[in-house]
Design a protein around this motif. Structure first.
Motif, mmCIF file in Angstrom:
data_model
loop_
_atom_site.group_PDB
_atom_site.id
_atom_site.type_symbol
_atom_site.label_atom_id
_atom_site.label_comp_id
_atom_site.label_asym_id
_atom_site.label_seq_id
_atom_site.Cartn_x
_atom_site.Cartn_y
_atom_site.Cartn_z
ATOM 1 N N TRP A 26 -3.845 1.155 2.011
ATOM 2 C CA TRP A 26 -2.834 1.872 2.794
ATOM 3 C C TRP A 26 -2.976 1.478 4.257
ATOM 4 N N ILE A 31 -8.634 1.934 0.710
ATOM 5 C CA ILE A 31 -9.020 3.329 0.467
ATOM 6 C C ILE A 31 -9.917 3.453 -0.762
ATOM 7 N N HIS A 124 2.531 7.300 -1.882
ATOM 8 C CA HIS A 124 1.786 8.228 -2.726
ATOM 9 C C HIS A 124 1.692 7.636 -4.131
ATOM 10 N N THR A 161 -8.881 8.700 8.361
ATOM 11 C CA THR A 161 -8.792 7.260 8.514
ATOM 12 C C THR A 161 -8.314 6.902 9.921
ATOM 13 N N TYR A 166 -5.804 11.336 5.145
ATOM 14 C CA TYR A 166 -5.496 10.861 3.798
ATOM 15 C C TYR A 166 -6.159 11.826 2.816
ATOM 16 N N PRO A 222 -1.174 9.898 1.927
ATOM 17 C CA PRO A 222 -1.439 10.289 3.308
ATOM 18 C C PRO A 222 -0.899 11.682 3.618
#
Length: 271
Positions: A26, A31, A124, A161, A166, A222
């Motif tokens: 992302w 992630i 998402h 982040t 997130y 997020p």
């Protein structure tokens, strides 16, 4: 952002037992990540230990690898991965993919393992795991995540982040209990090796369930959002969107794990 997985047949000797592992990125940040290799000649447990299924972002059964390690560089028997479904709706920014692997069919009480992944708008993602057998097994979902500031709840991980907050959320059948660890000094848990012979801390989340059949639903995204399961329906709410995902966890050979996605927009675009 993007998410990718590994699902197929081997044409050359596999280096790791990692079928149905997922990586997620992302805004340039990895992630959910792969642990890497670290070393082929380090003392145990670091002697190629990160190649095991337990270090990947997938589900293990009875603490066993998907394939049996036979020597330092050989796994047998080679499993088979199969894509069951793949469909995209670019205009709505929706997509669904589903695959399965047969590595745990070799057990005395075989286990069928299927994984589905739903892409939703605004980066998402929903990952659905269903494992089915006729006998009890210990199922363990493992997720290796980037080493970032975090707040851990019973089934949620809030990460800070460089690109903003997130959220990771996990639902598990029959109240599966989740734990978290960072750079465990006594095991491989919570470590990554971005380069050979170099290891760095990471965040390891795991959920365990003991059943004949089990399911896990993992959501990534997020900002602030929520995921709630009511029977065979998963509700995902965020960013002025209400999304309904119809689930099919009961029929082993009938249809897909996700049978439908409906989306309602209740306001303007996300900020």
């Amino acid at each position: 952002g993007f998410l990718f997985t590994r699902c197929g047949d081997f044409h050359h000797r596999p280096g790791q037992a990692d079928t149905l592992h997922v990586d997620l990125w992302w805004r340039g940040q990895n992630i959910a990540l792969d642990a890497g290799t670290y070393s082929y000649n380090a003392p145990d447990p670091w002697n190629n230990g990160l190649a095991s299924t337990s270090c990947h972002n997938t589900v293990t059964v009875d603490d066993q690898d998907q394939m049996e390690r036979v020597g330092k560089f050989l796994w047998l028997p080679w499993l088979h991965g199969r894509v069951r479904h793949s469909q995209a709706f670019p205009i709505q920014r929706l997509a669904y993919w589903e695959g399965e692997q047969d590595g745990y069919m070799r057990l005395s009480a075989p286990v069928v393992y299927r994984r589905g992944m739903v892409q939703l708008p605004e980066d998402h993602w929903i990952v659905v795991d269903v494992l089915q057998s006729k006998a009890l097994h210990a199922y363990r979902l493992h997720l290796l995540l980037a080493d970032m500031p975090y707040v851990w709840g019973s089934n949620q991980l809030r990460m800070g982040t460089q690109e903003g907050p997130y959220l990771l959320q996990v639902l598990a059948s029959k109240g599966g209990v989740g734990t978290i660890c960072r750079a465990d000094v006594d095991s491989l848990r919570g470590w990554q090796a971005p380069f050979y012979n170099q290891r760095e801390p990471a965040i390891a989340v795991e959920f365990k369930v003991t059943e004949d059949a089990a399911w896990f639903v993992t959501g990534f995204g997020p900002g602030e959002w929520e995921m709630v399961r009511k029977g065979d329906v998963l509700h995902v709410n965020y960013c002025r969107r209400k999304i309904r995902i119809d689930l099919n966890f009961h029929e082993r050979d009938s249809g897909t794990l996700v049978t439908g996605v409906e989306m309602e927009t209740t306001g303007g675009p996300c900020e």
